[in-house]
Design a protein around this motif. Sequence first.
Motif, short mmCIF file in Angstrom:
data_model
loop_
_atom_site.label_atom_id
_atom_site.label_comp_id
_atom_site.label_asym_id
_atom_site.label_seq_id
_atom_site.Cartn_x
_atom_site.Cartn_y
_atom_site.Cartn_z
N GLU A 1 -39.13 44.26 -28.68
CA GLU A 1 -39.39 42.74 -28.34
C GLU A 1 -40.01 42.77 -27.21
O GLU A 1 -40.78 42.29 -26.74
N ARG A 2 -39.21 43.66 -26.26
CA ARG A 2 -39.56 43.56 -24.86
C ARG A 2 -40.82 44.12 -24.81
O ARG A 2 -41.80 43.83 -24.02
N LYS B 1 -43.31 44.03 -26.99
CA LYS B 1 -44.46 43.29 -27.26
C LYS B 1 -44.80 42.29 -26.28
O LYS B 1 -45.67 41.90 -26.06
N THR B 2 -43.58 41.86 -25.60
CA THR B 2 -43.83 40.95 -24.45
C THR B 2 -44.68 41.55 -23.38
O THR B 2 -45.52 40.95 -22.87
N LEU B 3 -44.29 42.69 -22.98
CA LEU B 3 -45.16 43.36 -22.00
C LEU B 3 -46.60 43.68 -22.23
O LEU B 3 -47.57 43.50 -21.38
N GLY C 1 -48.34 41.82 -24.33
CA GLY C 1 -48.97 40.61 -24.34
C GLY C 1 -49.53 40.27 -22.89
O GLY C 1 -50.52 39.21 -22.71
N GLU C 2 -48.73 40.84 -21.89
CA GLU C 2 -49.16 40.49 -20.53
C GLU C 2 -50.12 41.29 -19.96
O GLU C 2 -50.57 41.27 -18.78
N VAL D 1 -50.42 43.51 -30.84
CA VAL D 1 -50.41 42.36 -29.81
C VAL D 1 -51.35 42.27 -28.88
O VAL D 1 -51.76 41.40 -28.24
N ASN D 2 -52.11 43.66 -28.66
CA ASN D 2 -53.21 43.87 -27.53
C ASN D 2 -54.16 44.88 -28.28
O ASN D 2 -53.87 46.17 -28.34
#
Length: 689
Positions: free
Chosen positions: A408-409, A411-413, A415-416, A471-472
């Motif tokens: 989850e971490r 995926k968040t990174l 996306g940024e 995600v990216n």
Amino acid sequence: MKCNKEYRLGFTEKAQTILSGLTLEEKVWLMSGQINLQDELANIQKDPDNLHYNYFPYPAGGIERVGLPPMLFCDGPRGVVCGNGKTTCFPVSMLRGASFDTELEERIGHAIGKEIRAFGGNLFGGVCINLPYNPGWGRSQETYGEESFHLGQMGSALVRGVQEEDVIACIKHYAFNQMENSRFKVSVECDRRTEREVYLAHFKDCIDAGAASVMSSYNLYKGIQCGHHNYLLNEVLKDEWGFDGFVMSDFYWGVKDTVEAANGGQDIEMAHTMYFGDKLVKAVKDGLVPEERINDAALRIIRTLLAFASRHETAADQSVLACKEHISLALESARKGITLLQNKDNVLPFNKKQVKNLLVLGVLGELEPIGDHGSSWVRPPYVISPVQGLQMVSPETQITYDRGDDLERAKTLAGEADAVVFVVGYDHNDEGEFVSEDEAEGYTGTMGGDRRFSLGLHPNEIDLIKAVGPVNSNSAAVLFGGNMIMITEWKDCVSSILMAYYPGMEGGRAMAEILFGDVNPSGKLPFVLPYKESDLPKVEWDTTSQYYDYYHGYTKLEKEGVKPLLPYGFGMSYTTFSVSDASFGAEGNKMTASCRLKNAGNLEGTEVVQLYAGFRNSSVDRPAKVLRGFARVTLKPGEERHVSISCPVEKLCYFNEKTNQMELEHMEYELYIGTSSCDKDLIRGTVKL
């Protein structure tokens, strides 16, 4: 000159004169390694940070009273194993094989030869040309690929480079050494055609190129230890092929019996003496080993030492160790071998101005991508990791590194970030040389070995790519490993894929240069990449018996009509090439294919043009086609060049088991020229012989 057999045979008379003045004990001394295994292991355990296997050149023989220097062995093939923090760590041989660049390999041989001389050594044991029957073999990284012809060409180039520096090149491991976990006990079986055409052909190529030494292997062949094998060592190597050099055993456990090994053609027991020495002297005196056999071994050793002794007495030049020239050569090699496997929507190369925030995921991101920690382990003064390389190549880019343990971490990174690089694959714990305490007395500790359970990524890496890749879309997966890695399960979750192998001390930099477009990738797969592992030959990794079939790799898939995911010889570029105007012919003892190669893109790039020969009209069972030539060609945008590749007609021969010799069929052969082994990448023609 040192690759010239006639040159070396010119020292026979002088060698015989020296030999005639030696006692039996002195002649046997020449056949004896001088390292005590127990003492060596004790020293390593006392100071593991500063002492290790082959920390100094390992001696064998040498007789001061007659002016004969000892054999001084240095291992490889990534560079010189001796010392700590001193030598150049080149990419592994598998990456160098992916370059398809024999001229570069010869230059690497020169560099390695010079660094061996800097340590006072005169024997390089790093020309590994074993052919992986299955890519799970743990030491695949030490060889050049799955194709016998390619192995012979690349190995011969390394032999030439090393020996031109007055260092004896030892080709290994003769023969049929293609598994780690069972290498001390397995007996390999195959038919005679498979033996000669698939597993011995590249050894003969290197002997014909002038290799002056051969290392026998641990395994058995048809129930007989290869270090004792009269057929392999005496009948084939020395008698049939006319080999003028010496045979040495694989280290410590390569000889199992005094009489059988000596009579079987073994010339030197390395790196210690357990079965030769006093036991061999007694065997001669008891009439079990003819003294003529000892004389032959001693003559081979003396003659070879004399032929390579011209500069041996000069002072060792330590300044060449990991010098600027050699490090540049390691970087050049990494640049030329790293292979682009996928590039959807031309995501690569990344734009430095647009990629302000780059996320690097994977446990290998900050590790040293240099490969096995077994006998080929080179300890350079530094190693550039993937993260370090990315920061060096694009200093304005913010690099964020995360192991990827928390999906989850991650995926968040992702996306940024402006782009994501997954650094995945293997290290020395996953594959490499394997020694079991149960099978090798005195050895404590194991690592590496064969990839017994899977040829794919670790499950957590697959989960990472599957979860984070979508995600990216501005993403790349960089694979580290010594041979083929399965990508079928996750390839659609990332835009681009690079096979980086183990790229050496400058590998992190070369990887980053390719990702950011400073270097246009030009490597080509030296193995086939299937859709399924089951498409490959089956191997029992823990066994006492293994059969090798005539077909493996790309020839097996093509024979069975199985389409590969990526063919042998495949590799993408950031530019595009076209092949046209092909012509084919045969004259004298050569066949030739030529074409016009054009760089049709907007960037300078390098293509590897490949020549294949086909045997569809053969009266015997033969592959649909096999590699028989290649050439690297660099072109500027819009530039065209005529490319011609020739191959000796003898490379079309097959082994006739009835006549026990290689024979040429008089028929119409197919010739193919193009950019991979896939039919759609080739232009076909025919020649009649």
